[in-house]
Scaffold this active site. Structure first.
Site, PDB file in Angstrom:
ATOM      1  N   HIS A 159     -12.719  43.114 -43.731  1.00 34.37           N
ATOM      2  CA  HIS A 159     -14.027  42.778 -44.297  1.00 34.37           C
ATOM      3  C   HIS A 159     -14.587  43.957 -45.100  1.00 34.37           C
ATOM      4  CE1 HIS A 159     -17.684  40.587 -44.840  1.00 34.37           C
ATOM      5  NE2 HIS A 159     -18.412  41.411 -44.112  1.00 34.37           N
ATOM      6  N   GLU A 199     -30.891  26.646 -30.921  1.00 34.37           N
ATOM      7  CA  GLU A 199     -29.886  25.680 -31.348  1.00 34.37           C
ATOM      8  C   GLU A 199     -30.514  24.380 -31.829  1.00 34.37           C
ATOM      9  OE1 GLU A 199     -26.186  23.626 -31.908  1.00 34.37           O
ATOM     10  OE2 GLU A 199     -26.898  25.693 -32.086  1.00 34.37           O
ATOM     11  N   HIS A 202     -17.720  25.943 -40.487  1.00 36.69           N
ATOM     12  CA  HIS A 202     -19.116  25.492 -40.489  1.00 36.69           C
ATOM     13  C   HIS A 202     -19.972  26.402 -41.371  1.00 36.69           C
ATOM     14  CE1 HIS A 202     -22.355  23.058 -39.147  1.00 36.69           C
ATOM     15  NE2 HIS A 202     -22.900  23.949 -38.348  1.00 36.69           N
TER      16      HIS A 202
END
Length: 360
Positions: free
Chosen positions: A253, A74, A135
């Protein structure tokens, strides 16, 4: 100064690719909450490694014990993202000083700033799917804006003779070609959004059969639940949707991939009809084929980490190839119009001014 700005935009383009790859790697290693606070990590600028620091961190966040590998993933992503933000700010200042590309540079700076906010919300809202998908889309948008700025700076760096010399007379920029390019670009954007929604809701392995899903999926298909926005949960890590909703997201998808493939096939047909556009067709065909192979591999081999990361990146390459093609055919159309305009110089004494604006 122009060449420096062009080189800086290329550097930013490479860096945003690294940031997107690291973002996918962070998400796929379940490290999105590796640091439960923002912008630091457990109150530190770096991942706590000393015993006393770990004890302090875990006393402050008892529900999130320190997992070094997740926190490291991260924070590395955040460091690179921060570096990209600084580069974008420098490019904005340089373009303001040059009084060129102000709108595009300003939009890019605002996008990167909002990306930082989305990055914070991703952590503080505990991986809320809508924020996570936003994001991801923000990262792809940042890439597209930097790529477009790079293309404009490259065009601007060419002089008049280079521009005129580079116009292939055989290119026929038909309205049908431009329409298919735009449609393909939009469909790829929507497919990337579906991919982001799939990842944000941990639906990537909801279907393990080909070509659609396991037998009986039609009875479980629930588009209302799949496209709803889950709210009111304290933690969204590992998903909150029931299987039916995750399966539906996954099916959407896959269907989206089929629609995109059909659109790309139509585009390839148009590109291969013109010699000058065949290189674009070859590149787009290779990227699309690779992306399909990676998507199938994700299903067959149950989402291997590096295959999944590559699937994310190759999707970015497909988007980039379509954007470059769109920019190219638009530029060729404008240049051909200018050539026709220049055939009557006596009636248009200032006709060179338009050509000089092609790089602006």
């Amino acid at each position: 100064m122009l060449n420096f700005r062009y080189r800086l935009s290329i550097l930013s383009l490479l860096l945003v690719c690294v940031v997107i790859i690291l973002g996918a790697y962070t998400r796929l290693t379940d490290a999105g909450l590796g640091c439960p606070d923002w912008p630091g990590c457990y109150g530190f600028l770096t991942v706590p490694t000393e015993v006393e620091h770990i004890e302090l961190a875990e006393s402050a966040y008892p529900e999130r014990p320190v997992e070094y590998h997740k926190a490291r993933n991260e924070m590395v992503h955040r460091y690179f993202a921060g570096g990209l933000g600084m580069l974008v700010f420098v490019m904005f200042i340089l373009n303001v000083m040059a009084r060129q590309h102000l709108k595009l540079s300003g939009l890019l700076l605002v996008t990167v700033g909002f990306q930082a906010v989305l990055g914070m919300w991703t952590v503080t809202m505990n991986l809320m799917p809508l924020v996570v998908m936003g994001h991801l889309l923000g990262g792809f948008t940042t890439f597209c804006l930097i790529l477009l700025l790079t293309l404009k700076l490259r065009t601007q760096s060419l002089n008049q003779s280079d521009i005129l010399h580079g116009v292939p007379e055989s290119v026929n920029v038909s309205s049908k070609l431009k329409l298919v390019i735009k449609a393909s670009f939009l469909l790829v954007v929507l497919q990337i959004a579906l991919g982001g929604w799939t990842a944000a809701n941990y639906a990537a392995v909801a279907c393990t059969d080909l070509p659609i899903c396991e037998p009986g999926w039609q009875q479980k298909f629930d588009i209302g639940s799949a496209l709803s926005v889950p709210t009111g949960y304290e933690d969204y890590e590992f998903g909150v949707f029931p299987y039916e909703a995750r399966m539906t997201i996954h099916v959407l998808h896959r269907v989206g991939a089929m629609v995109v493939t059909a659109s790309i096939l139509m585009l390839l047909y148009l590109l291969f009809r013109q010699t000058q556009l065949r290189p674009f067709g070859i590149v787009i065909m290779a990227i699309t084929t690779t992306q399909i192979a990676l998507g199938i591999s994700n299903v067959v081999f149950h989402l291997p980490l590096y295959v999944a990361v590559s699937h994310n990146f190759v999707g970015l390459l497909l988007l980039a190839s379509l954007l470059v093609l769109w920019h190219y055919v638009s530029r060729q159309q404008k240049l051909h119009q200018q050539i026709e305009f220049n055939k009557v110089p006596s009636e248009n004494p200032n006709n060179n001014s338009i050509l000089m604006q092609q790089g602006a």
